[in-house]
Design an enzyme around this catalytic site. Structure first.
Site, PDB file in Angstrom:
ATOM      1  CB  ALA A   1      -0.971  -0.036   1.173  1.00  0.00           C
ATOM      2  CB  SER A   2       0.577   4.465   1.832  1.00  0.00           C
ATOM      3  OG  SER A   2      -0.660   4.864   1.276  1.00  0.00           O
ATOM      4  CB  VAL A   3       5.051   0.817   2.512  1.00  0.00           C
ATOM      5  CG1 VAL A   3       6.555   0.607   2.612  1.00  0.00           C
ATOM      6  CG2 VAL A   3       4.440   0.743   3.912  1.00  0.00           C
ATOM      7  CB  SER A   4       4.005   2.028  -2.952  1.00  0.00           C
ATOM      8  OG  SER A   4       3.442   0.748  -2.785  1.00  0.00           O
ATOM      9  CE  LYS A   5       0.962   8.177  -0.736  1.00  0.00           C
ATOM     10  NZ  LYS A   5       0.150   6.963  -0.586  1.00  0.00           N
TER      11      LYS A   5
END
Length: 272
Positions: free
Chosen positions: A24-28
């Protein structure tokens, strides 16, 4: 190093630390690192206005790449509750990306740029598109070439690849119910990576040991830009302050919850 996994996959096999999940937002932080790589190579400037990349964006001359990275652009958050109305499951990734940009550029800002902090997936969607423009490569190809391959992350990939990899896909819990999978390209740069505990260790080691970006650049990424006008997140560039003197990011999508963490003092020892 602490690693933990719990639950079962779609075939009721027990999850382990090498089971693939949506991060999820760890992708950022991967997207932010790619921007910084291009900056360090002199390919872009964090003070570049969006009008340089999007001349059609009427207020693009008031928003910088840095504003996107630090969540201070004021651009509306695109998530499960706010979807562009001109995307389609039948569209190609290129068509959907173009549709999202047209939609975003018509939306009013939620606040004047750099006047507040406001978490927005749209910021990182645009950053991934800027990476494509500057590098001349597809965003996912760029991440794979400059992060996955150098670190040996062979089992890490992107949601867009699931349809071509059924063996990988069937091991993911309820993956077919995620809205992000219905619209190709919708969450590029923001929530698009699938990885596992073992390979996230490779990533965190690469980041903290200065393999991906320099000590100075990592310092920029972990600086608090959220300010007193926003929540006490200590948000940097795709990374935020975490308990006990560390930094990282968390993410949640459907049944998936993830978090990564680097202890600042431990990382400093690697970089000395």
């Amino acid at each position: 190093m602490y690693r933990y996994a719990n639950g079962t996959d779609s075939e009721n096999n027990k999850l382990t630390t090498d089971s693939s999940i949506f991060i999820a937002s760890v992708s950022k932080q991967f997207c932010a690192a790619c921007i910084m790589l291009l900056r360090d190579k002199g390919k872009l400037n964090l003070n570049d206005m969006l009008s340089k990349y999007y001349p059609e964006y009427k207020i693009g001359g008031k928003i910088t790449i840095k504003n996107l990275l630090s969540m201070r652009s004021g651009i509306m958050n695109m998530d499960d509750n706010v979807f562009p109305d001109n995307i389609s499951e039948k569209n190609t990734e290129t068509e959907n990306i173009a549709a999202v940009k047209r939609w975003l550029f018509k939306q009013p800002l939620e606040f004047k740029r750099d006047k507040s902090y406001g978490y927005s997936n749209s910021n990182y969607f645009l950053l991934s598109d800027i990476i494509e423009q500057v590098s001349g490569k597809k965003y996912h190809d760029f991440v794979r070439e400059f992060i996955f391959k150098p670190l040996g992350m062979k089992n890490t990939g992107f949601v867009s690849e699931l349809s071509d990899n059924p063996e990988w896909a069937k091991k993911l819990v309820k993956y077919d119910s995620l809205p992000v999978l219905k619209f190709k390209g919708l969450m590029n740069g923001a929530v698009d990576i699938i990885s596992d505990g073992e390979e996230m260790i490779m990533w965190l080691n690469g980041l903290s040991k200065g393999i991906i970006v320099s000590k100075k650049t990592l310092g920029e990424m972990t600086k608090d830009y959220s300010g007193d006008d926003g929540p006490a997140l200590g948000y940097g560039y795709g990374l935020m302050e975490m308990p006990n003197g560390g930094y990282g990011h968390n993410g949640i999508i459907s049944v998936y919850s993830s978090v990564d963490y680097i202890h600042e003092k431990a990382a400093a020892r690697f970089l000395e």
